[in-house]
Design a protein around this motif. Structure first.
Motif, PDB file in Angstrom:
ATOM      1  N   GLU A  20     -13.255   9.403  -9.977  1.00 57.20           N
ATOM      2  CA  GLU A  20     -12.449  10.178  -9.094  1.00 57.20           C
ATOM      3  C   GLU A  20     -11.269   9.307  -8.253  1.00 57.20           C
ATOM      4  OE1 GLU A  20     -15.996  11.713  -6.976  1.00 57.20           O
ATOM      5  OE2 GLU A  20     -16.283  13.302  -8.468  1.00 57.20           O
ATOM      6  N   ILE A  21     -10.621   8.971  -9.101  1.00 56.56           N
ATOM      7  CA  ILE A  21      -9.440   8.246  -8.281  1.00 56.56           C
ATOM      8  C   ILE A  21      -8.035   9.244  -8.585  1.00 56.56           C
ATOM      9  CG2 ILE A  21      -7.836   6.216  -8.730  1.00 56.56           C
ATOM     10  CD1 ILE A  21     -10.228   4.540  -9.625  1.00 56.56           C
ATOM     11  N   THR A  22      -7.757   9.476  -7.333  1.00 56.82           N
ATOM     12  CA  THR A  22      -6.644  10.414  -7.305  1.00 56.82           C
ATOM     13  C   THR A  22      -5.357  10.075  -6.445  1.00 56.82           C
ATOM     14  OG1 THR A  22      -7.513  11.741  -5.705  1.00 56.82           O
ATOM     15  CG2 THR A  22      -7.604  12.506  -7.739  1.00 56.82           C
ATOM     16  N   PRO A  23      -4.012  10.059  -6.732  1.00 59.69           N
ATOM     17  CA  PRO A  23      -3.014   9.813  -5.878  1.00 59.69           C
ATOM     18  C   PRO A  23      -2.751  10.788  -4.896  1.00 59.69           C
ATOM     19  CG  PRO A  23      -2.270  11.204  -7.905  1.00 59.69           C
ATOM     20  CD  PRO A  23      -3.751  11.027  -7.794  1.00 59.69           C
ATOM     21  N   GLU A  24      -2.292  10.276  -3.629  1.00 60.32           N
ATOM     22  CA  GLU A  24      -2.117  11.250  -2.686  1.00 60.32           C
ATOM     23  C   GLU A  24      -0.542  11.528  -2.755  1.00 60.32           C
ATOM     24  OE1 GLU A  24      -2.195  10.276   1.545  1.00 60.32           O
ATOM     25  OE2 GLU A  24      -3.808   9.015   1.590  1.00 60.32           O
ATOM     26  N   ALA A  31      15.573  17.640  -1.802  1.00 61.14           N
ATOM     27  CA  ALA A  31      14.764  17.054  -0.803  1.00 61.14           C
ATOM     28  C   ALA A  31      13.583  16.278  -1.221  1.00 61.14           C
ATOM     29  CB  ALA A  31      14.083  18.561  -0.033  1.00 61.14           C
ATOM     30  N   ALA A  32      12.884  16.622  -2.317  1.00 66.78           N
ATOM     31  CA  ALA A  32      11.937  15.735  -2.932  1.00 66.78           C
ATOM     32  C   ALA A  32      12.347  14.475  -3.259  1.00 66.78           C
ATOM     33  CB  ALA A  32      11.387  16.649  -4.258  1.00 66.78           C
ATOM     34  N   TYR A  33      13.494  14.420  -3.979  1.00 62.42           N
ATOM     35  CA  TYR A  33      14.036  13.226  -4.272  1.00 62.42           C
ATOM     36  C   TYR A  33      14.381  12.257  -3.166  1.00 62.42           C
ATOM     37  CZ  TYR A  33      16.855   9.357  -6.927  1.00 62.42           C
ATOM     38  OH  TYR A  33      17.425   8.442  -7.278  1.00 62.42           O
ATOM     39  N   ASP A  34      14.985  12.722  -2.210  1.00 62.66           N
ATOM     40  CA  ASP A  34      15.369  12.046  -0.971  1.00 62.66           C
ATOM     41  C   ASP A  34      14.039  11.564  -0.263  1.00 62.66           C
ATOM     42  OD1 ASP A  34      18.104  12.539  -1.344  1.00 62.66           O
ATOM     43  OD2 ASP A  34      18.218  14.212   0.324  1.00 62.66           O
ATOM     44  N   ARG A  35      13.052  12.377  -0.218  1.00 64.10           N
ATOM     45  CA  ARG A  35      11.629  11.735   0.149  1.00 64.10           C
ATOM     46  C   ARG A  35      11.081  10.519  -0.587  1.00 64.10           C
ATOM     47  NH1 ARG A  35       9.365  12.858   4.959  1.00 64.10           N
ATOM     48  NH2 ARG A  35       7.133  12.555   3.870  1.00 64.10           N
ATOM     49  N   MET A  36      11.270  10.466  -1.932  1.00 58.67           N
ATOM     50  CA  MET A  36      11.026   9.300  -2.542  1.00 58.67           C
ATOM     51  C   MET A  36      12.003   8.103  -2.312  1.00 58.67           C
ATOM     52  SD  MET A  36      11.788   7.381  -5.366  1.00 58.67           S
ATOM     53  CE  MET A  36      13.122   8.443  -6.195  1.00 58.67           C
ATOM     54  N   ILE A  37      13.236   8.525  -2.522  1.00 56.02           N
ATOM     55  CA  ILE A  37      14.125   7.364  -2.486  1.00 56.02           C
ATOM     56  C   ILE A  37      14.373   6.770  -1.123  1.00 56.02           C
ATOM     57  CG2 ILE A  37      16.375   8.514  -1.856  1.00 56.02           C
ATOM     58  CD1 ILE A  37      15.860   6.091  -4.901  1.00 56.02           C
ATOM     59  N   GLU A  38      13.797   7.406   0.141  1.00 60.74           N
ATOM     60  CA  GLU A  38      14.086   6.978   1.354  1.00 60.74           C
ATOM     61  C   GLU A  38      12.878   6.364   1.680  1.00 60.74           C
ATOM     62  OE1 GLU A  38      15.705   9.916   3.681  1.00 60.74           O
ATOM     63  OE2 GLU A  38      17.622   9.745   2.462  1.00 60.74           O
ATOM     64  N   ASN A  39      11.758   6.518   0.711  1.00 59.83           N
ATOM     65  CA  ASN A  39      10.484   5.776   0.874  1.00 59.83           C
ATOM     66  C   ASN A  39       9.649   6.422   1.976  1.00 59.83           C
ATOM     67  OD1 ASN A  39       8.688   3.973   0.032  1.00 59.83           O
ATOM     68  ND2 ASN A  39       9.385   2.152   1.415  1.00 59.83           N
ATOM     69  N   GLU A  40       9.875   7.732   2.210  1.00 62.77           N
ATOM     70  CA  GLU A  40       9.244   8.580   3.384  1.00 62.77           C
ATOM     71  C   GLU A  40       8.101   9.117   2.874  1.00 62.77           C
ATOM     72  OE1 GLU A  40      12.441  10.891   4.628  1.00 62.77           O
ATOM     73  OE2 GLU A  40      12.969   9.335   6.243  1.00 62.77           O
ATOM     74  N   ALA A  41       7.757   9.066   1.502  1.00 63.88           N
ATOM     75  CA  ALA A  41       6.937  10.122   0.859  1.00 63.88           C
ATOM     76  C   ALA A  41       5.421   9.395   1.035  1.00 63.88           C
ATOM     77  CB  ALA A  41       7.005  10.292  -0.451  1.00 63.88           C
ATOM     78  N   ARG A  42       4.404  10.077   1.072  1.00 61.67           N
ATOM     79  CA  ARG A  42       3.141   9.562   1.297  1.00 61.67           C
ATOM     80  C   ARG A  42       2.161  10.311   0.329  1.00 61.67           C
ATOM     81  NH1 ARG A  42       0.240   6.829   5.800  1.00 61.67           N
ATOM     82  NH2 ARG A  42      -2.036   7.049   5.415  1.00 61.67           N
ATOM     83  N   PHE A  43       2.000   9.576  -0.927  1.00 64.26           N
ATOM     84  CA  PHE A  43       2.572   8.428  -1.475  1.00 64.26           C
ATOM     85  C   PHE A  43       3.546   8.574  -2.676  1.00 64.26           C
ATOM     86  CE2 PHE A  43      -0.664   6.467   0.733  1.00 64.26           C
ATOM     87  CZ  PHE A  43       0.006   5.575   1.693  1.00 64.26           C
ATOM     88  N   ARG A  44       3.224   9.750  -3.356  1.00 62.11           N
ATOM     89  CA  ARG A  44       3.918  10.128  -4.717  1.00 62.11           C
ATOM     90  C   ARG A  44       4.610  11.555  -4.490  1.00 62.11           C
ATOM     91  NH1 ARG A  44       5.700   5.895  -7.551  1.00 62.11           N
ATOM     92  NH2 ARG A  44       5.798   6.974  -9.489  1.00 62.11           N
ATOM     93  N   VAL A  45       5.556  11.676  -4.803  1.00 61.80           N
ATOM     94  CA  VAL A  45       6.476  13.066  -4.998  1.00 61.80           C
ATOM     95  C   VAL A  45       6.201  13.740  -6.120  1.00 61.80           C
ATOM     96  CG1 VAL A  45       8.317  14.420  -4.316  1.00 61.80           C
ATOM     97  CG2 VAL A  45       7.915  12.528  -3.179  1.00 61.80           C
ATOM     98  N   VAL A  46       5.603  15.140  -5.999  1.00 63.91           N
ATOM     99  CA  VAL A  46       5.514  15.741  -7.498  1.00 63.91           C
ATOM    100  C   VAL A  46       6.206  17.262  -7.332  1.00 63.91           C
ATOM    101  CG1 VAL A  46       3.654  16.714  -8.834  1.00 63.91           C
ATOM    102  CG2 VAL A  46       3.206  14.779  -7.806  1.00 63.91           C
ATOM    103  N   LEU A  47       6.800  17.481  -8.517  1.00 58.64           N
ATOM    104  CA  LEU A  47       7.514  18.759  -8.494  1.00 58.64           C
ATOM    105  C   LEU A  47       6.409  19.591  -9.493  1.00 58.64           C
ATOM    106  CD1 LEU A  47      11.188  17.741  -9.845  1.00 58.64           C
ATOM    107  CD2 LEU A  47      10.565  18.417  -7.493  1.00 58.64           C
ATOM    108  N   GLU A  48       6.460  20.926  -8.911  1.00 57.87           N
ATOM    109  CA  GLU A  48       5.872  21.977  -9.606  1.00 57.87           C
ATOM    110  C   GLU A  48       6.867  22.929 -10.270  1.00 57.87           C
ATOM    111  OE1 GLU A  48       1.472  22.695  -8.274  1.00 57.87           O
ATOM    112  OE2 GLU A  48       2.755  22.507  -6.457  1.00 57.87           O
ATOM    113  N   PRO A  49       7.125  22.768 -11.562  1.00 60.58           N
ATOM    114  CA  PRO A  49       8.298  23.677 -12.241  1.00 60.58           C
ATOM    115  C   PRO A  49       7.970  25.196 -12.210  1.00 60.58           C
ATOM    116  CG  PRO A  49       8.257  21.636 -13.459  1.00 60.58           C
ATOM    117  CD  PRO A  49       7.172  21.556 -12.490  1.00 60.58           C
ATOM    118  N   VAL A  79       0.946  -1.169  -0.106  1.00 62.37           N
ATOM    119  CA  VAL A  79      -0.027   0.080   0.096  1.00 62.37           C
ATOM    120  C   VAL A  79       0.804   1.210  -0.025  1.00 62.37           C
ATOM    121  CG1 VAL A  79      -1.704   1.164   1.057  1.00 62.37           C
ATOM    122  CG2 VAL A  79      -1.745  -1.341   1.299  1.00 62.37           C
ATOM    123  N   GLY A  80       1.370   1.421  -1.184  1.00 65.15           N
ATOM    124  CA  GLY A  80       2.435   2.613  -1.215  1.00 65.15           C
ATOM    125  C   GLY A  80       2.151   3.432  -2.505  1.00 65.15           C
ATOM    126  N   GLY A  81       3.293   3.990  -3.224  1.00 60.72           N
ATOM    127  CA  GLY A  81       2.939   4.681  -4.405  1.00 60.72           C
ATOM    128  C   GLY A  81       2.225   4.126  -5.435  1.00 60.72           C
TER     129      GLY A  81
END
Ligand SMILES: [Zn+2]
Ligand SMILES: [Zn+2]
Length: 334
Positions: free
Chosen positions: A301-305, A316-334, A172-174
């Motif tokens: 109405e299925i959306t990711p967290e 910081a964003a990449y570290d959240r993902m690679i360390e499996n700490e994100a709930r659940f997907r990390v998104v950049l807004e350029p 139950v992750g990304g």
């Protein structure tokens, strides 16, 4: 434009000003509104994928708007809301393409690997790699659906499972938190398997009919007690986790692996022979599959967290993902 790129294999990201790319013939330029950070971006970060030219801008969960159109592009116009996923283009000429199986193109390009991806304000992509984004779907929500979403949605819809069949989602992750929602919406009797008991409440909220705490219960036994799984969608990249569910398959059941473990998976052939079962693999989908995923997600109405970060916060964003700490997907807004 601003871009977050990997200067060489294993190096840290650098956020730099670079030339805004011009679309070549057959390409469009996309103004990036959101780009998900996927575990597969580690291929670029660490140089684990053959043939990558550096510096390289990763990112294959891209949602944005068509900003400019190259020669010979008729399907897309400036202003169209579009997405680009893992499948970044195909050759139209190899045997797979001649059969219309673009996903298996021998010359397929991968977004953010073969060419610069969405960790930037703009990117270019071949026109055939674009999916239309429904008007009501927010770019931040759409982005993870272009990899995590299409992978789970497309894997499930290409099984033989029918409404009422027992479908388990392992992890139950990304990927898994989307897989549970798709399984529920498809009419399957949906089982969430997780080694984290704290995911139980969320799994039920996402639509699971059953929750199995695999840290305490024998997952295979639990599935057999429910009648045997027609499908186990294995999203957790763990060989022991995958091995632990094979004995839980029912007749003609399939374990479909979408989260690839770093180590080999070992399976007792007798377990498979007894139920005529199998362990299969599945990878994402083509641009139309991505668009189907977006449209179905919008419909149901299925959306990711997600957790969102600015482009400058890429470390910081990449570290959240690679360390499996994100709930659940990390998104950049350029
Ligand atoms: Zn991905
Ligand atoms: Zn091809």
């Amino acid at each position: 434009m601003r871009a977050a790129r990997v200067p060489e294999p294993g190096a840290d990201f650098e956020v730099v000003d670079v030339e805004t790319p011009e679309p070549a013939a057959g390409e469009v330029r996309v103004a990036v509104d959101a780009c998900g950070i996927c575990h597969s971006d580690a291929f670029v970060k660490e140089g684990a994928y053959p043939g990558i030219d550096y510096p390289r801008v990763p990112g294959h969960e891209v949602a944005g708007r068509v900003d400019a159109v190259g020669d010979d592009v008729t399907a897309w116009s400036e202003g169209d809301r579009v997405g680009v996923g893992w499948h970044g283009g195909h050759c139209f000429e190899c045997d797979a393409c001649r059969r219309g199986d673009f996903q298996q193109c021998e010359d397929a390009q991968i977004t953010g690997i073969a060419y610069d991806g969405g960790y930037a304000e703009y990117m270019t992509a071949p026109a055939e790699a674009l999916a239309a984004v429904p008007a009501d779907l927010d770019a931040v929500d759409a982005a993870p659906l272009l990899c995590a979403g299409v992978t789970t949605f497309n894997a499930l819809r290409n099984t033989d499972a029918r409404p009422g069949d027992l479908v388990a989602v392992q992890g139950v992750g990304g990927l898994g938190h989307l897989g549970i929602q798709y399984a529920r919406a498809a009419g399957f009797e949906t089982v969430a398997l997780s080694r984290s008991p704290d995911k139980e409440e969320l799994a039920y909220e996402l639509g699971a009919d059953h929750f199995v705490n695999a840290a305490e219960a024998d997952a295979a036994e639990a599935l057999r007690e429910l009648g045997g799984a027609d499908v186990v969608l294995a999203t957790a990249p763990s060989a022991p986790a995958i091995e632990s569910v094979v004995d839980g398959l029912g007749t003609d059941g399939r374990v479909v692996v979408v989260g690839v473990p770093g180590e080999e998976v070992s399976v007792n052939a007798q377990s498979l022979v007894g139920v005529r079962g199998g362990v299969d693999g599945w990878a994402s989908g083509n641009a139309r599959d991505s668009q189907d995923t977006l449209e179905f997600s919008d419909l149901r109405e299925i959306t990711p967290e997600v957790e969102t970060f600015a482009l400058d916060e890429v470390h910081a964003a990449y570290d959240r993902m690679i360390e499996n700490e994100a709930r659940f997907r990390v998104v950049l807004e350029p």
